[in-house]
Design a protein around this motif. Structure first.
Motif, PDB file in Angstrom:
ATOM      1  N   PRO A  30       0.783  -1.159  -0.029  1.00 44.21           N
ATOM      2  CA  PRO A  30       0.060   0.140  -0.006  1.00 44.21           C
ATOM      3  C   PRO A  30       1.065   1.084  -0.221  1.00 44.21           C
ATOM      4  N   GLY A  31       2.209   1.490  -0.082  1.00 35.87           N
ATOM      5  CA  GLY A  31       2.710   2.023   0.351  1.00 35.87           C
ATOM      6  C   GLY A  31       3.460   2.965  -1.079  1.00 35.87           C
TER       7      GLY A  31
ATOM      8  N   PHE B 204       9.378   4.479  -0.859  1.00 30.86           N
ATOM      9  CA  PHE B 204       8.803   3.208  -1.394  1.00 30.86           C
ATOM     10  C   PHE B 204      10.482   2.246  -1.833  1.00 30.86           C
ATOM     11  N   GLU B 205      11.187   3.215  -2.550  1.00 28.05           N
ATOM     12  CA  GLU B 205      12.242   2.581  -2.764  1.00 28.05           C
ATOM     13  C   GLU B 205      13.475   2.051  -2.553  1.00 28.05           C
ATOM     14  N   THR B 206      13.521   2.813  -1.032  1.00 24.94           N
ATOM     15  CA  THR B 206      14.249   3.280  -0.289  1.00 24.94           C
ATOM     16  C   THR B 206      13.802   2.331   1.271  1.00 24.94           C
ATOM     17  N   ASN B 207      12.855   2.033   1.191  1.00 25.52           N
ATOM     18  CA  ASN B 207      12.304   1.772   2.808  1.00 25.52           C
ATOM     19  C   ASN B 207      11.096   1.244   2.667  1.00 25.52           C
ATOM     20  N   THR B 208      10.637  -0.066   1.920  1.00 27.92           N
ATOM     21  CA  THR B 208       9.502  -0.172   1.730  1.00 27.92           C
ATOM     22  C   THR B 208       9.142  -0.745   2.835  1.00 27.92           C
TER      23      THR B 208
ATOM     24  N   ARG C  11       3.353   2.625   7.357  1.00 30.74           N
ATOM     25  CA  ARG C  11       2.865   3.657   7.035  1.00 30.74           C
ATOM     26  C   ARG C  11       1.482   3.867   6.285  1.00 30.74           C
ATOM     27  N   ALA C  12       1.551   3.810   5.375  1.00 30.02           N
ATOM     28  CA  ALA C  12      -0.203   4.172   4.600  1.00 30.02           C
ATOM     29  C   ALA C  12      -0.843   2.674   5.010  1.00 30.02           C
TER      30      ALA C  12
ATOM     31  N   CYS D 292      14.111  -6.199  -6.048  1.00 33.01           N
ATOM     32  CA  CYS D 292      13.635  -7.096  -5.623  1.00 33.01           C
ATOM     33  C   CYS D 292      13.236  -6.198  -4.322  1.00 33.01           C
ATOM     34  N   PHE D 293      11.371  -6.602  -4.377  1.00 35.83           N
ATOM     35  CA  PHE D 293      11.093  -5.529  -3.002  1.00 35.83           C
ATOM     36  C   PHE D 293      11.001  -6.111  -2.375  1.00 35.83           C
ATOM     37  N   GLY D 294      11.493  -7.433  -1.947  1.00 35.16           N
ATOM     38  CA  GLY D 294      10.396  -8.085  -1.033  1.00 35.16           C
ATOM     39  C   GLY D 294       9.239  -8.422  -0.593  1.00 35.16           C
ATOM     40  N   CYS D 295       7.811  -8.668  -1.780  1.00 33.17           N
ATOM     41  CA  CYS D 295       7.259  -8.884  -1.346  1.00 33.17           C
ATOM     42  C   CYS D 295       6.666  -9.947  -0.425  1.00 33.17           C
TER      43      CYS D 295
END
Length: 355
Positions: free
Chosen positions: A49-50, A56-60, A66-67, A292-295
Motif C-alpha cells: 500500500p506504500g 517506498f524504493e529505499t524503505n519499503t 505507514r501507508a 527486489c522489493f521483498g514482497c
C-alpha cells in the motif's frame, strides 16, 4: 430492502456484501469507504500500500506500514460508521507486522489467504478485530478451525470460501482452473457450511461465498444455498471510487473474454490476469528484474521472470503496457464506469428480485 444483514459477532453489515481486497493499490480507502457507506464491508489490500510513498524504493517495509495505517484510518473516517477490513496475504513477508498495524489502526476485520493463516489469531489476541481465513475446500475449513482452536482456543469469526473463478492467489491446481463446465463453488459452499454448523454450539461462524460472483442473481444464488454473504472484487474495479488509475479501469472496458488467462505468479500460485502487452513481453523474455522489493516469501529475484511489485504498481498507476492486471473470470463483463452507490443499488435490486 429484503436482503438479510451480515452479522459477524457484534458487527452488523446492513448488506451481505464484502468487497474483496485488491492489490497493489486497487482497493484502498476510497473504494473501501464507499462500499462501507452503502452498508457492505469495504476491504483495503495490504499488498504494497506504500507504493506512492516517497521512500517506498529505499524503505519499503516502513513505507507500507505507514501507508496501511493511514489508509485504514482514512477509510474509517470516511465510512460513516461502516465496517472496514484489510486483506493480508500469508505469502507476504512481514505478515505479522501488517496484522499488528491493521489492529493498531482500527480495522474491524482481517481476511487472510494466499496460504493458510495458521498463526493469525496469535497477532490479534486481545483485540476486537474479527478474523477470517480464505479457504478453497471443506478440508481446509476443518483444518483452520482445528488449528485455531487447538493453538489459540479461538474459532474463525467467519469463513471466506473462494472458488476457482476468482482472480486472487488461488488454492486450486491449474487443471481445476481450466475446467469451467461445472461451478465447484456450488459444491464447496454447502460443504463448508456443514463445517461451520459443526461448531454452532460454540460459535456462529458465517460463511461467505467468493470467486466469480458478479450479479445480483449470483448473490441470490449463494444466499439460497445457505451462505451468509458474498465477497465480490472484480465487479468493483470499474467504479469511480476504485483507487486505480482510469487507464487501469479502461483496460477492463476493452477486454474480451478470451484475453483473460490463467498465469502462475512468482508466489507459485495460479492467478488470473488480462493477457496484455506486458505478459506478451514476459513470454518473450523482454522483462528484466532490476530491483527486489521483498514482497513475497517464495519469490527468488534470480529466477523469477518479472517483479510482481513493479508490474502491479505500473498497472495501478496507469502504465498498463508495462503492468500486470489481475482479474476474476468475469472481468471482461465490465462495460462502464459507475458510482459504488449505483452499483450497490443495482446488485441489491437484482438480488431481491431473484430471491
Amino acid at each position: 430492502m429484503n436482503l438479510k444483514s451480515l452479522i459477524i459477532g457484534e458487527l452488523t453489515a446492513k448488506l451481505p456484501i464484502i468487497q474483496g481486497g485488491m492489490g497493489v493499490g486497487v482497493s484502498l480507502s476510497s473504494l473501501a469507504s464507499a462500499v462501507a457507506r452503502e452498508g457492505g464491508i469495504g476491504v483495503i489490500s495490504a499488498a504494497q500500500p506504500g507504493f506512492n510513498e516517497e521512500d517506498f524504493e529505499t524503505n519499503t517495509k516502513e513505507a507500507n506500514i505507514r501507508a496501511l495505517k493511514r489508509e485504514i484510518k482514512k477509510a474509517k473516517s470516511m465510512s460513516n460508521g461502516g465496517i472496514i477490513g484489510v486483506n493480508i496475504m500469508v505469502a507476504m513477508n512481514n505478515y505479522e507486522d501488517f496484522i499488528k498495524a491493521s489492529v493498531e489502526a482500527g480495522a474491524d476485520v482481517i481476511i487472510s489467504g494466499a496460504g493458510l493463516p495458521t498463526t493469525l489469531p496469535k497477532y490479534t489476541k486481545g483485540s476486537s478485530v474479527k478474523i477470517a481465513p480464505i479457504v478453497s475446500s471443506a478440508r481446509a475449513a476443518k483444518l483452520m478451525c482445528k488449528v485455531w482452536k487447538e493453538r489459540y482456543n479461538y474459532l474463525p469469526d467467519f469463513l471466506v470460501v473462494e472458488g476457482p473463478k476468482a482472480g486472487g492467489h488461488l488454492g486450486f491446481k491449474m487443471d481445476e482452473l481450466l475446467d469451467h463446465e461445472e461451478e465447484p463453488l456450488d459444491k464447496i459452499v454447502p460443504e463448508v457450511i456443514e463445517v461451520a454448523k459443526s461448531y454452532k454450539d460454540e460459535k456462529e461462524i458465517p460463511v461467505i461465498a467468493a470467486g466469480g460472483i458478479y450479479t445480483g442473481s449470483d448473490i441470490a444464488k449463494f444466499l439460497k444455498l445457505g451462505a451468509d454473504g458474498v465477497q465480490m472484487a472484480t465487479r468493483f474495479i470499474c467504479t469511480e471510487e476504485c483507487d486505480a488509475d482510469i487507464k487501469f479501469k479502461e483496460e477492463f472496458l476493452k477486454c474480451h473474454e478470451d484475453e483473460i488467462k490463467i498465469i502462475k505468479s512468482p508466489v507459485g500460485m495460479p492467478r488470473r490476469a488480462v493477457h496484455n502487452q506486458f505478459l506478451k513481453d514476459v513470454e518473450e523474455g523482454k522483462v528484466k528484474v532490476n530491483r527486489c522489493f521483498g514482497c513475497v516469501k517464495k519469490c527468488n529475484p534470480k529466477t523469477t521472470p518479472y517483479c510482481i511489485t513493479r508490474a502491479l504498481v505500473n498497472a495501478v498507476k496507469g502504465d498498463v503496457d508495462h503492468g500486470l492486471i489481475f482479474t476474476g473470470t468475469n472481468g471482461y463483463r465490465n462495460d462502464k464506469i459507475v458510482k459504488v452507490h449505483d452499483l450497490i443499488n443495482e446488485l441489491v435490486t437484482e438480488a431481491e428480485a431473484a430471491i
